[in-house]
Design a protein around this motif. Structure first.
Motif, short mmCIF file in Angstrom:
data_model
loop_
_atom_site.label_atom_id
_atom_site.label_comp_id
_atom_site.label_asym_id
_atom_site.label_seq_id
_atom_site.Cartn_x
_atom_site.Cartn_y
_atom_site.Cartn_z
N ARG A 89 0.07 0.09 -10.29
CA ARG A 89 0.45 0.73 -11.55
C ARG A 89 -0.61 1.73 -11.99
NH1 ARG A 89 2.29 -1.93 -17.33
NH2 ARG A 89 2.76 0.04 -18.31
N ILE A 90 -1.88 1.35 -11.85
CA ILE A 90 -2.96 2.26 -12.21
C ILE A 90 -2.91 3.52 -11.34
CG2 ILE A 90 -5.48 2.55 -12.20
CD1 ILE A 90 -5.67 -0.47 -12.88
N MET A 91 -2.70 3.33 -10.04
CA MET A 91 -2.62 4.48 -9.15
C MET A 91 -1.45 5.39 -9.52
SD MET A 91 -5.19 4.31 -7.20
CE MET A 91 -4.72 5.58 -6.05
N HIS A 92 -0.35 4.81 -9.94
CA HIS A 92 0.81 5.59 -10.37
C HIS A 92 0.45 6.45 -11.59
CE1 HIS A 92 5.00 6.63 -11.12
NE2 HIS A 92 4.84 6.23 -12.37
N ARG A 93 -0.31 5.88 -12.52
CA ARG A 93 -0.73 6.62 -13.71
C ARG A 93 -1.64 7.79 -13.35
NH1 ARG A 93 -4.20 4.29 -16.29
NH2 ARG A 93 -4.04 5.53 -18.17
N TYR A 94 -2.44 7.62 -12.31
CA TYR A 94 -3.35 8.68 -11.89
C TYR A 94 -2.62 9.81 -11.16
CZ TYR A 94 -7.19 5.34 -12.70
OH TYR A 94 -8.08 4.45 -13.26
N GLY A 95 -1.35 9.58 -10.83
CA GLY A 95 -0.65 10.55 -10.00
C GLY A 95 -1.01 10.40 -8.54
N GLY A 96 -1.50 9.20 -8.19
CA GLY A 96 -1.91 8.92 -6.81
C GLY A 96 -0.98 7.95 -6.12
N ARG A 97 -1.42 7.45 -4.98
CA ARG A 97 -0.61 6.51 -4.18
C ARG A 97 -1.52 5.46 -3.58
NH1 ARG A 97 1.52 9.57 0.56
NH2 ARG A 97 2.45 7.55 1.05
N ILE A 98 -0.94 4.35 -3.17
CA ILE A 98 -1.68 3.33 -2.42
C ILE A 98 -0.73 2.68 -1.43
CG2 ILE A 98 -1.23 1.54 -4.18
CD1 ILE A 98 -4.06 0.42 -3.41
N TRP A 99 -1.24 2.42 -0.22
CA TRP A 99 -0.43 1.77 0.78
C TRP A 99 -1.33 1.00 1.74
CZ3 TRP A 99 -1.41 6.97 0.60
CH2 TRP A 99 -1.99 7.58 1.72
N VAL A 100 -0.70 0.28 2.68
CA VAL A 100 -1.43 -0.59 3.60
C VAL A 100 -1.28 -0.08 5.03
CG1 VAL A 100 -1.80 -2.98 4.33
CG2 VAL A 100 -0.81 -2.51 2.09
N GLU A 101 -2.40 -0.05 5.76
CA GLU A 101 -2.39 0.31 7.17
C GLU A 101 -3.21 -0.72 7.95
OE1 GLU A 101 -4.08 4.19 7.54
OE2 GLU A 101 -2.29 5.23 6.77
N ASP A 102 -3.11 -0.66 9.28
CA ASP A 102 -3.99 -1.44 10.13
C ASP A 102 -5.32 -0.70 10.26
OD1 ASP A 102 -1.90 -3.22 10.60
OD2 ASP A 102 -1.20 -2.07 12.35
N ARG A 103 -6.43 -1.44 10.25
CA ARG A 103 -7.73 -0.79 10.45
C ARG A 103 -7.78 -0.16 11.84
NH1 ARG A 103 -12.81 -1.89 12.54
NH2 ARG A 103 -12.14 -3.95 13.28
N VAL A 104 -7.27 -0.89 12.83
CA VAL A 104 -7.12 -0.36 14.19
C VAL A 104 -5.63 -0.16 14.41
CG1 VAL A 104 -7.45 -0.79 16.65
CG2 VAL A 104 -9.19 -1.54 15.00
N GLN A 105 -5.21 1.08 14.51
CA GLN A 105 -3.79 1.39 14.58
C GLN A 105 -3.08 0.61 15.69
OE1 GLN A 105 -2.96 5.56 14.94
NE2 GLN A 105 -0.76 5.33 14.66
N GLY A 106 -2.00 -0.07 15.29
CA GLY A 106 -1.18 -0.81 16.25
C GLY A 106 -1.62 -2.24 16.49
N ASP A 107 -2.76 -2.65 15.91
CA ASP A 107 -3.25 -4.02 16.11
C ASP A 107 -3.69 -4.58 14.75
OD1 ASP A 107 -4.26 -6.43 16.93
OD2 ASP A 107 -5.81 -5.60 18.25
N TYR A 108 -2.75 -5.17 14.02
CA TYR A 108 -3.05 -5.61 12.66
C TYR A 108 -4.09 -6.73 12.62
CZ TYR A 108 -0.24 -9.94 12.90
OH TYR A 108 0.24 -11.18 13.20
N ARG A 109 -4.26 -7.46 13.73
CA ARG A 109 -5.21 -8.57 13.75
C ARG A 109 -6.67 -8.12 13.72
NH1 ARG A 109 -2.72 -13.40 14.93
NH2 ARG A 109 -0.56 -13.24 15.63
N GLN A 110 -6.90 -6.82 13.82
CA GLN A 110 -8.27 -6.29 13.75
C GLN A 110 -8.70 -5.97 12.33
OE1 GLN A 110 -10.35 -6.12 16.46
NE2 GLN A 110 -8.66 -7.23 17.45
N GLY A 111 -7.86 -6.27 11.37
CA GLY A 111 -8.23 -6.04 9.98
C GLY A 111 -7.30 -5.06 9.28
N THR A 112 -7.48 -4.96 7.98
CA THR A 112 -6.59 -4.18 7.12
C THR A 112 -7.32 -2.98 6.54
OG1 THR A 112 -5.32 -6.15 6.54
CG2 THR A 112 -5.18 -4.28 5.03
#
Length: 355
Positions: free
Chosen positions: A321-344
């Motif tokens: 909600r805070i990010m929306h107020r700033y006119g920004g965005r937030i989302w989730v990715e894998d730290r190592v693309q394609g291998d979520y078990r390596q962290g977020t």
């Protein structure tokens, strides 16, 4: 004979301890304002506390034995089933003491057809063979947090003023007091945010200053952990359009990363990059925890339709909600693309501005 009596006595004492434990649980659950439930692995209710009548409109007797899906829209049922299956698999992999399930924000159906949002905390209850027998308990945050925090702060202040604590305990007490004060401030700010809505003024903020304050609070929250937070930017390097809540955004993301990381040394990288024609600053909070699967990625920041009209959320809902107020965005990715078990990698995009 002595051995038999010893065995019988031990069994009696164990059963008595179990009865006492169950009585204490039931006393707490039946007097709690939060809804507490247990379900079996077929998603059938095995217990639900009396608070469900006020919150959901159903009596406990009506829900006992029913499918928990009857209280959820279909899209929520699908998320809950996937999350349960994944949590079981992850707990089997890292052990029940090494995995702490993050809270979920899910939509529930009341008896009158209206929908409410609930922050769901969950844990596996196990039988005497260490097998999971139930899956969720529901924490709807119905109690008066402010009064509880005030009582804790008063007690901590009296302890510190007594001068009777040795150095190590005094340090821990000061840390606990600082965290409780921060929590009280956050509750006040959330109420203020809900009242102001979209009308509060934004101003140029140095994200490094906000991040530094959040890092200090995280260290205060986990004084016994070895936490290393690396950044690739410095003070006065960037300016973004934000307000005092940017500290809470950073704190929430860092706190979640630390809480989920079971390594001896918790390492978090906070890295920046320019984006969208240099109009936005992208900041990534990258951890080395167990990661978040694609299914959980969809659920962890779930917010549908007119979420803002239903009141202010906590945790990641507040962040979004805070990010929306700033006119920004937030989302989730894998730290190592394609291998979520390596962290977020929690990715936020903030509008840049001149200082």
């Amino acid at each position: 004979m002595a051995g038999m009596l010893s065995t019988v006595l031990a069994r009696y004492l164990a059963q008595d301890a179990l009865r006492t434990s169950e009585e204490r649980f039931r006393l707490l659950a039946e007097n709690a304002k939060d809804v507490i439930w247990t379900i079996d692995l077929d998603f059938k209710f095995t217990y639900i506390s009396p608070a469900c009548e006020e919150v959901l409109g159903y009596s406990p007797e009506e829900l006992m034995g029913e499918d928990v899906g009857s209280l959820m829209p279909q899209e929520t049922v699908e998320i809950a089933e996937a999350v349960l299956a994944e949590a079981l698999a992850l707990e089997d992999e890292v052990g029940k003491d090494g995995y702490e399930a993050p809270p979920l924000e899910l939509e529930l159906l009341r008896r009158d057809g209206t929908r409410i949002w609930a922050e769901i905390s969950r844990a596996f209850l196990r039988d005497n063979k260490d097998k999971p027998t139930a899956a969720f308990y529901n924490d709807l945050m119905a109690h008066d947090i402010s009064n509880l925090q005030q009582g804790i702060m008063s007690s901590m202040e009296l302890m510190l003023e007594s001068g009777k604590l040795h150095e190590q305990l005094e340090t821990l007490a000061k840390s606990a007091l600082a965290q409780t004060q921060r929590g009280a401030k956050l509750v006040t700010n959330v109420k203020k945010l809900a009242a102001l809505g979209e009308k509060s003024e934004l101003a140029p903020i140095d994200p490094h200053v906000a991040l530094t304050e959040a890092i200090e609070m995280v260290h205060d929250s986990y004084p016994s952990l070895n936490i290393k937070i690396n950044t690739n930017f410095s003070m006065d390097q960037y300016s973004v359009l934000a307000d005092e809540f940017l500290v809470d955004v950073f704190y929430n993301l860092l706190h979640n990363s630390v809480r989920m990381d079971t390594n001896d040394v918790v390492v978090i990288d906070v890295v920046t990059e320019d984006s969208e024609g240099d109009r936005f600053l992208t900041i990534k909070v990258q951890d080395r925890g167990p990661g978040i699967s694609d299914t959980l990625k969809k659920a962890i920041l779930a917010r549908f339709g007119d979420r803002e009209k239903r009141g202010t959320g906590l945790g990641l809902t507040l962040v979004r909600r805070i990010m929306h107020r700033y006119g920004g965005r937030i989302w989730v990715e894998d730290r190592v693309q394609g291998d979520y078990r390596q962290g977020t990698s929690m990715v936020m995009m903030l509008p840049k501005t001149s200082a």
